[in-house]
Design an enzyme around this catalytic site. Structure first.
Site, PDB file in Angstrom:
ATOM      1  N   GLU A  72     -26.067  31.243 -50.139  1.00  0.00           N
ATOM      2  CA  GLU A  72     -27.232  30.638 -49.870  1.00  0.00           C
ATOM      3  C   GLU A  72     -28.277  31.575 -49.842  1.00  0.00           C
ATOM      4  OE1 GLU A  72     -27.506  27.040 -50.055  1.00  0.00           O
ATOM      5  OE2 GLU A  72     -25.725  26.507 -49.808  1.00  0.00           O
TER       6      GLU A  72
HETATM    7  C1  LIG Z   1     -17.006  32.024 -50.560  1.00  0.00           C
HETATM    8  C2  LIG Z   1     -18.239  32.156 -51.643  1.00  0.00           C
HETATM    9  C3  LIG Z   1     -18.809  30.954 -52.020  1.00  0.00           C
HETATM   10  C4  LIG Z   1     -19.822  31.144 -52.926  1.00  0.00           C
HETATM   11  N1  LIG Z   1     -20.237  30.017 -53.859  1.00  0.00           N
HETATM   12  C5  LIG Z   1     -21.160  29.950 -54.613  1.00  0.00           C
HETATM   13  C6  LIG Z   1     -21.382  28.800 -55.359  1.00  0.00           C
HETATM   14  O1  LIG Z   1     -20.790  27.796 -55.108  1.00  0.00           O
HETATM   15  N2  LIG Z   1     -22.262  28.985 -56.480  1.00  0.00           N
HETATM   16  C7  LIG Z   1     -22.994  30.234 -56.694  1.00  0.00           C
HETATM   17  O2  LIG Z   1     -23.863  30.138 -57.687  1.00  0.00           O
HETATM   18  N3  LIG Z   1     -22.609  31.191 -56.017  1.00  0.00           N
HETATM   19  C8  LIG Z   1     -21.874  31.285 -55.126  1.00  0.00           C
HETATM   20  N4  LIG Z   1     -21.568  32.189 -54.539  1.00  0.00           N
HETATM   21  C9  LIG Z   1     -22.178  33.550 -54.661  1.00  0.00           C
HETATM   22  C10 LIG Z   1     -23.312  33.920 -53.520  1.00  0.00           C
HETATM   23  O3  LIG Z   1     -24.362  33.071 -53.693  1.00  0.00           O
HETATM   24  C11 LIG Z   1     -23.581  35.603 -53.680  1.00  0.00           C
HETATM   25  O4  LIG Z   1     -22.366  36.060 -53.334  1.00  0.00           O
HETATM   26  C12 LIG Z   1     -24.818  36.005 -52.994  1.00  0.00           C
HETATM   27  O5  LIG Z   1     -26.045  35.167 -53.786  1.00  0.00           O
HETATM   28  C13 LIG Z   1     -24.871  37.524 -53.051  1.00  0.00           C
HETATM   29  O6  LIG Z   1     -25.080  37.873 -54.253  1.00  0.00           O
HETATM   30  P1  LIG Z   1     -24.044  39.210 -54.715  1.00  0.00           P
HETATM   31  O7  LIG Z   1     -22.677  39.065 -54.127  1.00  0.00           O
HETATM   32  O8  LIG Z   1     -24.093  39.474 -56.051  1.00  0.00           O
HETATM   33  O9  LIG Z   1     -24.571  40.246 -53.803  1.00  0.00           O
HETATM   34  P2  LIG Z   1     -25.731  41.407 -54.181  1.00  0.00           P
HETATM   35  O10 LIG Z   1     -27.002  40.642 -54.834  1.00  0.00           O
HETATM   36  O11 LIG Z   1     -25.351  42.434 -55.152  1.00  0.00           O
HETATM   37  O12 LIG Z   1     -26.141  42.012 -52.821  1.00  0.00           O
HETATM   38  C14 LIG Z   1     -25.352  42.967 -52.240  1.00  0.00           C
HETATM   39  C15 LIG Z   1     -26.485  43.248 -50.930  1.00  0.00           C
HETATM   40  O13 LIG Z   1     -27.686  43.769 -51.511  1.00  0.00           O
HETATM   41  C16 LIG Z   1     -28.742  43.327 -50.787  1.00  0.00           C
HETATM   42  N5  LIG Z   1     -29.717  43.076 -51.966  1.00  0.00           N
HETATM   43  C17 LIG Z   1     -29.588  42.587 -53.087  1.00  0.00           C
HETATM   44  N6  LIG Z   1     -30.843  42.576 -53.649  1.00  0.00           N
HETATM   45  C18 LIG Z   1     -31.844  42.951 -52.589  1.00  0.00           C
HETATM   46  C19 LIG Z   1     -33.138  43.124 -52.490  1.00  0.00           C
HETATM   47  N7  LIG Z   1     -33.916  42.818 -53.820  1.00  0.00           N
HETATM   48  N8  LIG Z   1     -33.786  43.735 -51.613  1.00  0.00           N
HETATM   49  C20 LIG Z   1     -32.864  43.974 -50.353  1.00  0.00           C
HETATM   50  N9  LIG Z   1     -31.591  43.886 -50.301  1.00  0.00           N
HETATM   51  C21 LIG Z   1     -31.091  43.182 -51.649  1.00  0.00           C
HETATM   52  C22 LIG Z   1     -28.083  41.943 -50.569  1.00  0.00           C
HETATM   53  O14 LIG Z   1     -28.942  41.339 -49.168  1.00  0.00           O
HETATM   54  C23 LIG Z   1     -26.624  42.480 -50.031  1.00  0.00           C
HETATM   55  O15 LIG Z   1     -26.762  43.085 -48.862  1.00  0.00           O
HETATM   56  C24 LIG Z   1     -20.420  32.390 -53.383  1.00  0.00           C
HETATM   57  C25 LIG Z   1     -20.172  33.539 -52.726  1.00  0.00           C
HETATM   58  C26 LIG Z   1     -18.905  33.327 -52.049  1.00  0.00           C
HETATM   59  C27 LIG Z   1     -18.520  34.668 -51.287  1.00  0.00           C
END
Ligand SMILES: Cc1cc2nc3c(=O)[nH]c(=O)nc-3n(C[C@H](O)[C@H](O)[C@H](O)COP(=O)(O)OP(=O)(O)OC[C@H]3O[C@@H](n4cnc5c(N)ncnc54)[C@H](O)[C@@H]3O)c2cc1C
Length: 592
Positions: free
Chosen positions: A403
């Site tokens: 989220e």
């Molecule tokens: C159990 C589970 C259920 C999920 N369910 C859904 C779902 O139903 N539908 C869906 O679409 N997604 C879902 N997700 C995905 C989830 O929304 C993403 O994992 C989340 O948005 C983070 O994206 P990422 O994993 O690519 O992390 P990244 O975006 O790669 O982030 C990695 C780190 O970098 C930081 N970061 C990234 N960008 C910035 C920035 N601009 N400035 C500062 N820091 C930054 C982040 O805060 C984090 O600490 C789910 C994930 C899990 C684990």
């Protein structure tokens, strides 16, 4: 329900405007009907979901389907849905309460959230009449299971960077190709809200049915927690989607994505505060029963401190959530609209997007704190699977990731406020200027006044001024480049989260008057929170000021900060002990 002007403060306006405790919704003001739905949800979780947890954890998704169906029968899926589409059309307070009570079964809570917040809500807010009539009734009975496909391997936080593609066909339909990642309910959903770029450019939401063909689910992810919820990749290979299944406007998928997340964040905050309530009950019972050195561990100061602090933090987050729900409901109720028209809800949820981010960050971090201390109170038993403490701990960690990560949400809080300030929606800039003159002028004694929590009210006033000082200086110092200064923005966000939490706790305690037997405990919880928030806010403000100014200017700013934040610490040890002892005596969380 509060409907006065104060209750309808614009999003973010609490930072500069006062609130009256009588206008603020608190959990103690719930109606009998709302309490009944809360109790129904809790009973459902205890009697039907928790006994099925093992089968859910073995990925028997027929059980998940069955339980979603039961939620439909109980009316829990349709809380936010107008009656015309088969819902029960209740207020957002009830919606919050249902999320809260769903919390002790976090895995099923994710399935439930996937169905309600992530599938029903986008359809309600953005669907055409035909789309709503086609999908909503079947989602409400659990005949269809929904999922929300935004994230991809290369685009999580940067959701608009999605690579999934929708190629427009000569007959107006689209061919969707791409791979979505980490999709809740992905293993067994029938209908998906999918985000893809039309011809690689226009980011757009689509309603995709598994029955269209070309949709496959990846294997179940091996997760740290939430083992009883399905999380898979969803692969789209030449999925033919009819033109009428575009959700919202082509090229406006960001509106769908971000507004759905706003509401999801608020409800996730509710799941988190509900989880914290449950864990406090477990910790209190365990501490009463477990003896070491010939006495219950609940008699040791170290354990009483933990229990007291778990209660204080949960109290504050719960206070802000109900206050926010009251604001949303008051705003929706005072805006004339047709019950079937989602545009009013949409505008109101957008209005409180700052508060939604606060709810998500505060909720998930309070929950993690509480669950960590729950394990510590359980000692070795906290680390083994015989007790639920370890499962709660694993299940909760993802709340800070999905989220919108907590970093992204923290950046959004001052970011959105800055945009509103520049547009003149919230009179932050003039308030910050007036404050600067006041702070740099001759020292003034803080306003007098007494009565209950008068010191805490003064403190909250000083917290708001500190937030304005830091935020105003950041806008002035960095101007258009503010977004590049993430560390300062995060300091500002931390201060704002504490301001909203502290004020909400104080208002809730004041709203009790001295009518309820528990009123004194409310005051204790609010006082401890404010006392500790003062230290956190002071530290964040000093760090931010030192990053923005130097030399004499910094010294002047720090002197102004010292004048603002000059508080005498209170005896929080006694207050926490009182709260802890009450929880142990009750064997559970001590407030409504
Ligand atoms: C159990 C589970 C259920 C999920 N369910 C859904 C779902 O139903 N539908 C869906 O679409 N997604 C879902 N997700 C995905 C989830 O929304 C993403 O994992 C989340 O948005 C983070 O994206 P990422 O994993 O690519 O992390 P990244 O975006 O790669 O982030 C990695 C780190 O970098 C930081 N970061 C990234 N960008 C910035 C920035 N601009 N400035 C500062 N820091 C930054 C982040 O805060 C984090 O600490 C789910 C994930 C899990 C684990």
């Amino acid at each position: 329900m509060p409907t006065s002007e104060t209750a309808q403060l614009r999003g973010g306006a609490w930072l500069i405007e006062p609130s009256d405790p009588h206008d603020v919704l608190t959990p103690e003001k719930l109606t009998d009907e709302q309490r009944l739905i809360g109790a129904t949800t809790q009973r459902f979780v205890e009697q039907e979901v928790l006994p099925a947890l093992d089968r859910l954890e073995q990925h028997d998704w027929s059980v998940a389907r069955q339980l979603v169906g039961r939620c439909g029968e109980l009316g829990l899926l349709g809380v936010d849905v107008p009656e015309d589409y088969g819902g029960v059309d209740l207020d957002k307070v009830t919606s919050l309460l249902v999320s809260e009570r769903m919390a002790s079964a976090a895995s099923f809570g994710a399935t439930f959230g996937g169905q309600t917040n992530l599938t029903l809500l986008p359809l309600l807010l953005f669907g055409t009449e035909a789309q709503k009539r086609k999908y909503i009734p079947k989602l409400l009975t659990g005949e269809l299971i929904g999922a929300y496909c935004l994230s991809e391997t290369g685009s999580g936080s940067d959701a608009l960077g999605a690579k999934s593609r929708a190629s427009r066909q000569p007959d107006g339909s689209f061919l969707l190709n791409g791979e979505k990642m980490w999709i809740t309910n992905g293993g067994f959903a029938d209908v998906f809200i999918v985000f893809a770029k039309i011809d690689g450019e226009q980011f757009t939401a689509f309603i995709v049915e598994r029955a269209f063909g070309g949709v496959t689910s990846g294997k179940e992810e091996h997760k740290m927690g939430l083992h009883g919820s399905s999380t898979t990749a969803v692969i789209l290979q030449d999925v033919k989607v009819p033109a009428e299944n575009v959700l919202g406007e082509a090229g406006k998928g960001h509106k769908v994505a971000f507004n759905v997340l706003n509401f999801g964040r608020f409800k996730l905050g509710g799941m988190c505060s509900g989880g914290a309530r449950t864990a406090i009950g477990e910790a209190a019972k365990y501490a009463a029963a477990r003896k070491q050195f010939g006495q219950p561990i609940a008699t040791f100061g170290a354990i009483r401190h933990k229990l007291g602090e778990m209660i204080v933090r949960t109290y504050a987050v719960e206070s802000l959530l109900y206050r926010m729900a009251g604001m949303i409901d008051a705003r929706i109720a005072s805006t004339p609209h047709d019950a079937n028209d989602g545009s009013v809800s949409l505008a109101v949820l957008e209005e409180y997007a700052i508060e939604a981010s606060i709810a998500k960050v505060a909720g998930s971090e309070v929950l993690d704190y509480v669950l960590d201390e729950n394990i510590q109170i359980h000692g070795g038993n906290g680390f083994v699977k015989d007790y639920p403490a370890e499962r709660h701990y694993r299940d909760a960690r993802v709340n800070r990731i999905f989220e919108g990560t907590n970093e992204i949400n923290r950046l959004l809080i001052p970011g959105m406020l800055a945009r509103r300030a520049i547009k003149g929606d919230v009179a932050i800039i003039s308030a910050a200027k007036a404050l600067q003159d006041e702070l740099l002028g001759p020292p003034e004694l803080p306003a007098g006044g007494d009565g209950p929590l008068s010191d805490e009210r003064r403190a909250v006033d000083a917290f708001k001024k500190t937030a304005l000082m830091v935020f105003g200086l950041a806008m002035q110092t960095y101007g258009q480049k503010l977004a590049d200064q993430q560390e300062v923005l995060i300091n500002a966000a931390d201060i704002m989260i504490d301001v909203f939490s502290a004020e909400s706790a104080v208002l809730r305690a004041l709203a009790q008057g001295d009518r309820t037997p528990r009123a004194a405990l409310h005051v204790d919880a609010a006082r401890v929170f404010v006392n500790d928030a003062a230290m956190r806010i002071d530290a964040s403000a000093r760090q931010a000021l030192a990053a923005m100014t130097q030399g004499d200017t910094l010294r002047t700013m720090l002197a102004a900060l010292r004048r603002l934040m000059k508080f005498t610490p209170i005896d929080t040890v006694t207050l926490r002990r009182r709260l802890a002892d009450e929880a142990v005596a009750r064997g559970g969380y001590i407030f409504a």
